[in-house]
Design a protein around this motif. Structure first.
Motif, short mmCIF file in Angstrom:
data_model
loop_
_atom_site.label_atom_id
_atom_site.label_comp_id
_atom_site.label_asym_id
_atom_site.label_seq_id
_atom_site.Cartn_x
_atom_site.Cartn_y
_atom_site.Cartn_z
N LYS A 56 0.84 -1.19 0.00
CA LYS A 56 0.00 0.00 0.00
C LYS A 56 0.88 1.26 0.00
O LYS A 56 2.10 1.18 0.12
CB LYS A 56 -0.94 0.00 1.22
N THR A 57 0.25 2.42 -0.09
CA THR A 57 0.97 3.70 -0.11
C THR A 57 0.73 4.45 1.19
O THR A 57 -0.41 4.63 1.62
CB THR A 57 0.51 4.57 -1.29
N LYS A 102 4.87 1.83 -0.68
CA LYS A 102 5.36 3.02 -1.35
C LYS A 102 5.28 4.15 -0.35
O LYS A 102 4.23 4.36 0.28
CB LYS A 102 4.50 3.35 -2.58
N ASP A 129 10.19 7.36 -1.15
CA ASP A 129 10.21 7.24 -2.61
C ASP A 129 10.01 8.58 -3.31
O ASP A 129 10.66 8.86 -4.32
CB ASP A 129 9.13 6.26 -3.07
N GLN A 167 -3.22 9.95 -3.22
CA GLN A 167 -2.47 8.73 -3.51
C GLN A 167 -2.41 7.76 -2.33
O GLN A 167 -2.10 6.58 -2.50
CB GLN A 167 -1.03 9.07 -3.90
N CYS A 168 -2.71 8.27 -1.14
CA CYS A 168 -2.38 7.53 0.09
C CYS A 168 -3.48 6.59 0.58
O CYS A 168 -4.65 6.93 0.59
CB CYS A 168 -2.06 8.51 1.22
#
Length: 320
Positions: free
Chosen positions: A141-142, A165, A180, A194-195
């Motif tokens: 997952k992010t 990530k 990253d 994105q999270c």
């Protein structure tokens, strides 16, 4: 000739106390958490280690001899920064002491919400055998980490063990190991969508006051979890409550709140998608040892040789 004086407003183990004494054998050293012991001593102390509420009325008087204040906490937002700055008193924090325990708490909250551990604990108490529709996992997952200091860096390192990530946010935008992609605070709108997990490790300053509100929660995924171990005032709490109630975000793990203790009237207590801890994320059996050996003693050596401590020296213009 009167001895120079260091007052520590905490009780220390004898070994730690002896380590400090070895650095300043000719100084007067007082260490006690009892106000009755330190309140008179701090009036002419050159160095004070450990801030207590109301301490300023004793140590910032007209005859104050204070040159350096070492806090026992990472945050300095509750301190009289303007008074200290006006007197040109060096202020150093305990930033870095908490990186292990707080990063562990962050992942405890993330995993608890992901694997529904909090739900199963409640079910256990009620003797209910139920799957609770548990299906999520944390791997791949992010994670977005707001604040890449010691805590954020350790969190990023652990996240990599889960193959996550890692997106980081810091004022400078400077790259960091295990992160990253790095962003600046004004790029939150690019990070949040994105999270899968948004983790707040920021200090509380004028710039971070209610940094997270309705607009930011709407930018997050409906499936995302919000973790706050920074300061409660960084979040508009009523707007967080609304986002949780409306399903704007999936859940939250909260160690800090706008008002502490959290009011018994707060809706957060009874929410099934919230885990609450009572501002204990930084608690650890090694706290005093790390403050003394990793920060106070090295700073004391610098102070004696250079006249100024160097580790975690607070920039009054920034508030941290």
């Amino acid at each position: 000739m009167k001895k120079r004086k260091l007052v520590i407003t905490h009780n220390l183990e004898l070994d730690l106390l002896n380590q400090v004494k070895a650095i300043i054998p000719d100084w007067e050293l007082i260490a006690s958490k009892e106000k009755e012991v330190w309140q008179e001593e701090v009036k002419d102390a050159e160095i004070i280690a450990g801030w207590k509420k109301g301490l300023d009325e004793y140590c910032l008087g007209s005859k104050s001899n204070l040159k350096w204040l070492q806090t026992w906490s990472a945050g300095v937002d509750s301190m009289p920064l303007e008074k200290l700055a006006a007197r040109n008193i060096s202020l150093t924090s305990a930033n870095g002491v908490h990186s292990y325990p707080i990063s562990e708490t962050i992942f405890a909250l993330m995993l608890g919400l992901t694997r529904k551990i909090h739900t199963y604990v409640k079910n256990q108490q009620a003797q209910i055998w139920h799957h609770a529709n548990m299906k999520l996992e944390i791997h791949k997952k992010t994670i977005g980490i707001m604040g890449i200091g010691a805590i954020g860096s350790e969190t990023a390192k652990i996240a990599k063990a889960f193959g996550m990530k890692v997106l980081g946010v810091r004022n400078s935008g400077k790259p960091a190991e295990f992160v990253d992609e790095m962003y600046t605070t004004d790029q939150l709108h690019l990070v949040l969508p994105q999270c899968d997990y948004v983790v707040v490790t920021l200090p509380y300053t004028k710039e971070t006051h209610q940094l997270f509100g309705a607009a930011q929660f709407k930018q997050m995924k409906h499936s995302a979890f919000f973790i706050n171990i920074g300061r409660g005032q960084i979040v508009a709490e009523d707007q967080l409550v609304h986002a949780l109630q409306e399903g704007t975000i999936a859940g939250a793990g909260l160690d800090v709140f706008e008002t502490e203790p959290l009011s018994t009237d707060s809706p957060l207590w009874k929410m099934d998608n919230v885990i609450i801890t009572p501002h204990t994320a930084g608690s650890t059996e090694h706290y005093n040892q790390r403050v003394v050996e990793n920060i106070l003693i090295p700073n004391l050596k610098d102070y004696l040789s250079e006249g100024t401590p160097s580790i975690n020296l607070v920039d009054y213009s920034k508030g941290y």
